[in-house]
Write a protein that holds these residues in place. Structure first.
Motif, short mmCIF file in Angstrom:
data_model
loop_
_atom_site.label_atom_id
_atom_site.label_comp_id
_atom_site.label_asym_id
_atom_site.label_seq_id
_atom_site.Cartn_x
_atom_site.Cartn_y
_atom_site.Cartn_z
N GLU A 30 -15.65 -19.37 29.36
CA GLU A 30 -17.32 -19.52 29.44
C GLU A 30 -17.00 -18.38 28.08
OE1 GLU A 30 -21.97 -18.67 30.18
OE2 GLU A 30 -19.66 -18.01 31.36
N VAL A 31 -17.59 -18.63 27.10
CA VAL A 31 -17.75 -17.60 25.98
C VAL A 31 -19.02 -17.16 25.55
CG1 VAL A 31 -15.76 -19.05 24.11
CG2 VAL A 31 -17.87 -19.48 23.79
N SER A 32 -19.26 -16.11 25.22
CA SER A 32 -20.56 -15.35 25.20
C SER A 32 -21.89 -16.01 23.82
CB SER A 32 -20.69 -14.12 24.30
OG SER A 32 -19.36 -13.89 23.35
N LEU B 25 -21.48 -22.61 19.77
CA LEU B 25 -20.25 -22.74 18.76
C LEU B 25 -20.18 -23.83 19.18
CD1 LEU B 25 -17.35 -22.01 17.98
CD2 LEU B 25 -18.59 -20.55 19.74
N ASN B 26 -20.05 -24.42 17.86
CA ASN B 26 -18.62 -25.60 17.62
C ASN B 26 -17.35 -25.06 18.16
OD1 ASN B 26 -20.50 -27.53 17.39
ND2 ASN B 26 -20.66 -27.33 15.36
N PHE B 27 -16.74 -26.05 19.12
CA PHE B 27 -15.07 -25.99 19.42
C PHE B 27 -14.58 -26.89 19.06
CE2 PHE B 27 -17.52 -25.13 23.49
CZ PHE B 27 -17.59 -23.19 24.38
N GLY B 28 -13.69 -26.18 18.49
CA GLY B 28 -12.12 -26.98 17.84
C GLY B 28 -10.90 -27.24 18.98
N LYS B 29 -9.99 -28.60 17.98
CA LYS B 29 -9.09 -28.38 18.80
C LYS B 29 -7.65 -27.58 18.84
CE LYS B 29 -8.56 -32.57 16.30
NZ LYS B 29 -8.01 -33.62 15.33
N ASP C 108 -21.46 -30.83 30.38
CA ASP C 108 -22.20 -30.53 31.31
C ASP C 108 -22.31 -28.74 31.84
OD1 ASP C 108 -23.61 -33.28 31.51
OD2 ASP C 108 -22.40 -33.91 33.16
N LEU C 109 -21.51 -28.55 30.45
CA LEU C 109 -21.43 -26.75 31.03
C LEU C 109 -21.43 -26.13 30.02
CD1 LEU C 109 -18.37 -26.41 33.61
CD2 LEU C 109 -20.70 -26.52 34.52
N PRO C 110 -22.83 -26.18 29.13
CA PRO C 110 -23.02 -25.40 27.86
C PRO C 110 -21.72 -24.01 27.94
CG PRO C 110 -25.08 -25.60 29.18
CD PRO C 110 -24.18 -26.31 30.18
N ASN C 111 -21.24 -23.99 26.76
CA ASN C 111 -20.99 -22.33 25.79
C ASN C 111 -19.39 -22.75 26.96
OD1 ASN C 111 -22.92 -21.78 24.93
ND2 ASN C 111 -23.58 -20.21 26.06
N HIS C 112 -19.05 -23.28 26.97
CA HIS C 112 -17.21 -23.40 28.06
C HIS C 112 -16.74 -24.61 27.36
CE1 HIS C 112 -20.04 -21.73 31.42
NE2 HIS C 112 -18.60 -21.75 31.65
N ILE C 113 -15.57 -24.19 27.09
CA ILE C 113 -14.41 -25.03 27.04
C ILE C 113 -13.03 -25.18 28.03
CG2 ILE C 113 -13.04 -23.69 25.81
CD1 ILE C 113 -14.06 -27.50 24.83
N PHE D 104 -8.72 -14.00 31.39
CA PHE D 104 -8.46 -14.09 30.06
C PHE D 104 -10.04 -13.96 29.75
CE2 PHE D 104 -5.99 -18.18 30.49
CZ PHE D 104 -4.91 -18.32 29.07
N VAL D 105 -10.70 -13.21 30.99
CA VAL D 105 -11.83 -12.92 31.10
C VAL D 105 -12.01 -11.39 30.00
CG1 VAL D 105 -13.93 -11.70 32.47
CG2 VAL D 105 -12.73 -13.25 33.16
N GLY D 106 -12.88 -10.86 29.15
CA GLY D 106 -13.17 -9.77 28.56
C GLY D 106 -11.99 -10.29 27.64
N LYS D 107 -11.57 -11.33 27.11
CA LYS D 107 -10.13 -10.90 26.01
C LYS D 107 -10.85 -11.58 24.87
CE LYS D 107 -6.24 -10.50 28.23
NZ LYS D 107 -6.49 -9.11 29.02
N THR D 108 -11.47 -12.39 23.55
CA THR D 108 -11.79 -12.17 22.84
C THR D 108 -10.51 -13.53 22.19
OG1 THR D 108 -11.94 -10.22 21.12
CG2 THR D 108 -12.36 -12.04 20.26
N VAL D 109 -11.26 -14.67 21.84
CA VAL D 109 -11.40 -15.98 21.34
C VAL D 109 -11.63 -16.85 20.31
CG1 VAL D 109 -12.25 -17.19 22.98
CG2 VAL D 109 -10.17 -18.01 22.21
N THR D 110 -10.92 -17.44 19.24
CA THR D 110 -11.43 -18.09 18.38
C THR D 110 -10.65 -19.59 18.70
OG1 THR D 110 -9.34 -17.90 16.53
CG2 THR D 110 -11.45 -15.96 16.44
N PHE D 111 -11.92 -20.49 17.76
CA PHE D 111 -11.31 -21.65 17.38
C PHE D 111 -10.99 -22.28 16.43
CE2 PHE D 111 -14.03 -20.53 20.96
CZ PHE D 111 -13.83 -21.54 22.29
N SER D 112 -10.12 -23.00 15.72
CA SER D 112 -9.63 -23.56 15.02
C SER D 112 -9.14 -25.78 15.17
CB SER D 112 -8.86 -23.04 14.61
OG SER D 112 -7.78 -23.71 12.91
N ASP D 113 -9.23 -26.26 14.12
CA ASP D 113 -9.16 -27.44 14.12
C ASP D 113 -7.70 -27.22 13.56
OD1 ASP D 113 -10.76 -29.23 15.41
OD2 ASP D 113 -12.08 -28.75 13.41
N GLN D 114 -6.74 -26.94 13.16
CA GLN D 114 -5.30 -27.35 12.41
C GLN D 114 -4.48 -26.08 13.20
OE1 GLN D 114 -6.21 -25.62 8.63
NE2 GLN D 114 -7.70 -27.40 8.52
#
Length: 64
Positions: free
Chosen positions: A16-18, A21-25, A41-46, A54-64
């Motif tokens: 779950e992210v803070s 947004l649109n998640f990437g691949k 059915d779970l908003p802000n989850h991927i 992974f809790v407390g870590k920073t994550v980014t998303f990309s399609d590439q």
């Protein structure tokens, strides 16, 4: 963006992210790239194909 919660499900971790947004691949955390899967059915989850704490870590998303 910060990971604020997680659930372990087999070979995947559902994160779950803070912010909404649109998640990437791919989720990118500390230089590692993980495949993502949609979690309905779970908003802000991927789901990412990875196990770990992974809790407390920073994550980014990309399609590439």
């Amino acid at each position: 963006m910060k990971i604020i919660n997680q659930l372990l499900t087999g070979d995947y971790t559902v994160i779950e992210v803070s912010e909404k947004l649109n998640f990437g691949k791919y989720a990118i955390r500390e230089g590692s790239k993980y495949n993502t899967e949609i979690v309905y059915d779970l908003p802000n989850h991927i789901a990412i194909k990875a196990l770990g704490d992974f809790v407390g870590k920073t994550v980014t998303f990309s399609d590439q």
